[in-house]
Scaffold this motif. Structure first.
Motif, PDB file in Angstrom:
ATOM      1  N   SER A 136      41.531 -49.573  78.437  1.00 57.72           N
ATOM      2  CA  SER A 136      41.422 -49.496  79.895  1.00 57.72           C
ATOM      3  C   SER A 136      40.612 -48.265  80.280  1.00 57.72           C
ATOM      4  O   SER A 136      40.267 -47.431  79.429  1.00 57.72           O
ATOM      5  CB  SER A 136      42.815 -49.404  80.520  1.00 57.72           C
ATOM      6  OG  SER A 136      43.398 -48.148  80.234  1.00 57.72           O
ATOM      7  N   TRP A 137      40.337 -48.118  81.573  1.00 56.32           N
ATOM      8  CA  TRP A 137      39.625 -46.923  82.028  1.00 56.32           C
ATOM      9  C   TRP A 137      40.478 -45.676  81.857  1.00 56.32           C
ATOM     10  O   TRP A 137      39.952 -44.565  81.782  1.00 56.32           O
ATOM     11  CB  TRP A 137      39.198 -47.073  83.490  1.00 56.32           C
ATOM     12  CG  TRP A 137      37.944 -47.869  83.659  1.00 56.32           C
ATOM     13  CD1 TRP A 137      37.803 -49.072  84.260  1.00 56.32           C
ATOM     14  CD2 TRP A 137      36.626 -47.512  83.187  1.00 56.32           C
ATOM     15  NE1 TRP A 137      36.501 -49.497  84.211  1.00 56.32           N
ATOM     16  CE2 TRP A 137      35.751 -48.558  83.554  1.00 56.32           C
ATOM     17  CE3 TRP A 137      36.112 -46.428  82.490  1.00 56.32           C
ATOM     18  CZ2 TRP A 137      34.391 -48.539  83.255  1.00 56.32           C
ATOM     19  CZ3 TRP A 137      34.756 -46.398  82.185  1.00 56.32           C
ATOM     20  CH2 TRP A 137      33.915 -47.443  82.563  1.00 56.32           C
ATOM     21  N   THR A 140      39.681 -45.521  77.252  1.00 56.80           N
ATOM     22  CA  THR A 140      38.773 -46.592  76.861  1.00 56.80           C
ATOM     23  C   THR A 140      38.737 -46.829  75.357  1.00 56.80           C
ATOM     24  O   THR A 140      38.383 -47.913  74.909  1.00 56.80           O
ATOM     25  CB  THR A 140      37.334 -46.290  77.324  1.00 56.80           C
ATOM     26  OG1 THR A 140      36.847 -45.117  76.641  1.00 56.80           O
ATOM     27  CG2 THR A 140      37.279 -46.075  78.830  1.00 56.80           C
ATOM     28  N   ASP A 179      43.133 -55.153  83.263  1.00 57.34           N
ATOM     29  CA  ASP A 179      43.128 -53.712  83.042  1.00 57.34           C
ATOM     30  C   ASP A 179      42.055 -53.283  82.041  1.00 57.34           C
ATOM     31  O   ASP A 179      41.943 -52.105  81.724  1.00 57.34           O
ATOM     32  CB  ASP A 179      44.518 -53.283  82.530  1.00 57.34           C
ATOM     33  CG  ASP A 179      44.789 -51.805  82.768  1.00 57.34           C
ATOM     34  OD1 ASP A 179      44.353 -51.277  83.805  1.00 57.34           O
ATOM     35  OD2 ASP A 179      45.429 -51.172  81.894  1.00 57.34           O
ATOM     36  N   HIS A 180      41.279 -54.237  81.545  1.00 52.86           N
ATOM     37  CA  HIS A 180      40.298 -53.932  80.501  1.00 52.86           C
ATOM     38  C   HIS A 180      39.092 -53.214  81.102  1.00 52.86           C
ATOM     39  O   HIS A 180      38.660 -53.491  82.224  1.00 52.86           O
ATOM     40  CB  HIS A 180      39.844 -55.227  79.825  1.00 52.86           C
ATOM     41  CG  HIS A 180      39.151 -55.031  78.526  1.00 52.86           C
ATOM     42  ND1 HIS A 180      37.807 -54.734  78.429  1.00 52.86           N
ATOM     43  CD2 HIS A 180      39.610 -55.098  77.251  1.00 52.86           C
ATOM     44  CE1 HIS A 180      37.473 -54.623  77.157  1.00 52.86           C
ATOM     45  NE2 HIS A 180      38.548 -54.849  76.407  1.00 52.86           N
ATOM     46  N   VAL A 181      38.524 -52.290  80.323  1.00 61.44           N
ATOM     47  CA  VAL A 181      37.382 -51.520  80.809  1.00 61.44           C
ATOM     48  C   VAL A 181      36.191 -52.416  81.137  1.00 61.44           C
ATOM     49  O   VAL A 181      35.377 -52.100  82.018  1.00 61.44           O
ATOM     50  CB  VAL A 181      37.007 -50.432  79.768  1.00 61.44           C
ATOM     51  CG1 VAL A 181      36.537 -51.056  78.474  1.00 61.44           C
ATOM     52  CG2 VAL A 181      35.959 -49.477  80.316  1.00 61.44           C
ATOM     53  N   ARG A 183      36.456 -55.663  82.258  1.00 62.74           N
ATOM     54  CA  ARG A 183      37.037 -56.860  82.895  1.00 62.74           C
ATOM     55  C   ARG A 183      36.011 -57.639  83.704  1.00 62.74           C
ATOM     56  O   ARG A 183      36.142 -58.855  83.857  1.00 62.74           O
ATOM     57  CB  ARG A 183      38.208 -56.474  83.783  1.00 62.74           C
ATOM     58  CG  ARG A 183      37.875 -55.537  84.937  1.00 62.74           C
ATOM     59  CD  ARG A 183      39.109 -55.246  85.788  1.00 62.74           C
ATOM     60  NE  ARG A 183      38.834 -54.319  86.873  1.00 62.74           N
ATOM     61  CZ  ARG A 183      39.005 -52.998  86.771  1.00 62.74           C
ATOM     62  NH1 ARG A 183      39.450 -52.475  85.641  1.00 62.74           N
ATOM     63  NH2 ARG A 183      38.736 -52.206  87.786  1.00 62.74           N
TER      64      ARG A 183
END
Length: 245
Positions: A136-137, A140, A179-181, A183
């Motif tokens: 996630s941000w 990462t 929630d993925h960097v 997305r």
């Protein structure tokens, strides 16, 4: 085929960004590595995930720092003044995982080293495949080194192996890409699906699982990993963000 084996010669400093407290060490091959300890909180299962995911990603064209197996003599920890680190080093005597240290690398923040849309979609697809919940941000687990993007820290993936008895239910568990960097690359996932799925063959999965040393596994674990990963790639419509093509 196996991962190279080396010996730790000197502990340099801890990396306190992560909960498992990895450390920077020197090896007898004169290299410098980030050492992931089998005596850390998640135990050897985190190292198993690092090997399987890292080597799978590498074979599918992503950049992952070189992985080696490192023998650690617990005597190295006796002179460490920090009691927490000393306990970890002593507890982790034996075989651990060494990740090539990338000097001068920076954490990815979107301002440099940004991959193409297709590359982002490939990373998202593969993270979904191995159920990587740690990209996630906020963290990462991506580094920019010599203007290229490198993927690190995959110990939180393959979380099904913490509960083998109910692992079957995870085969079709949907992946939450919100929630993925990367997305925003979800719209491109279907476009890379067929190629990636075709590349994840029984031979490839067996090869990468075979790189895990016996010391970190229980009887029957190799077959369980191979079976789970092959079942997951065969049932992509259930878990893949954006759907399989």
């Amino acid at each position: 085929m196996s991962l190279p084996r080396i010996v730790a010669t000197r502990y340099l400093l801890p990396l306190r960004e992560g909960g498992s407290l990895p450390g920077v060490v020197e090896g007898n091959d004169l290299g410098t590595y980030v050492l992931k300890f089998h005596g850390a909180g998640q135990g050897p299962k985190a190292l198993v995930a690092e090997v399987i995911v890292g080597e799978l990603f590498r074979r599918l064209g992503l950049r992952v720092p070189e992985l080696k197996l490192m023998e650690l003599d617990p005597v190295i920890g006796r002179s460490e003044p920090d009691h927490e680190i000393q306990d970890l080093l002593v507890r982790s005597g034996g075989l651990n995982l060494a990740v090539d240290f990338l000097p001068g690398s920076l954490g990815y923040d979107g301002s440099s080293g940004t991959p193409t849309e297709q590359e982002q979609a490939r990373i998202l697809w593969l993270d979904a495949f191995v159920a990587n919940v740690d990209r996630s941000w906020r963290n990462t687990n991506l580094l920019v080194w010599h203007k290229n993007l490198w993927l690190i820290d995959h110990g939180a993936a393959l979380y099904f192996h913490h509960a083998w008895a109910s692992a079957e239910k995870f085969t079709a568990t949907p992946y939450n890409a919100g929630d993925h960097v990367f997305r925003d690359a979800v719209t491109g996932v279907a476009g890379v699906d067929a190629d990636l799925a075709a590349a994840i063959t029984p031979a490839l999965v067996t090869e990468v699982v075979g790189l895990v040393p016996d010391e970190w596994l229980l009887e029957g674990d190799r077959e369980r990993y191979v079976g789970h990963l092959l079942a997951r790639v065969a049932d992509r419509s259930a878990w893949l963000p954006g759907g399989a093509r």
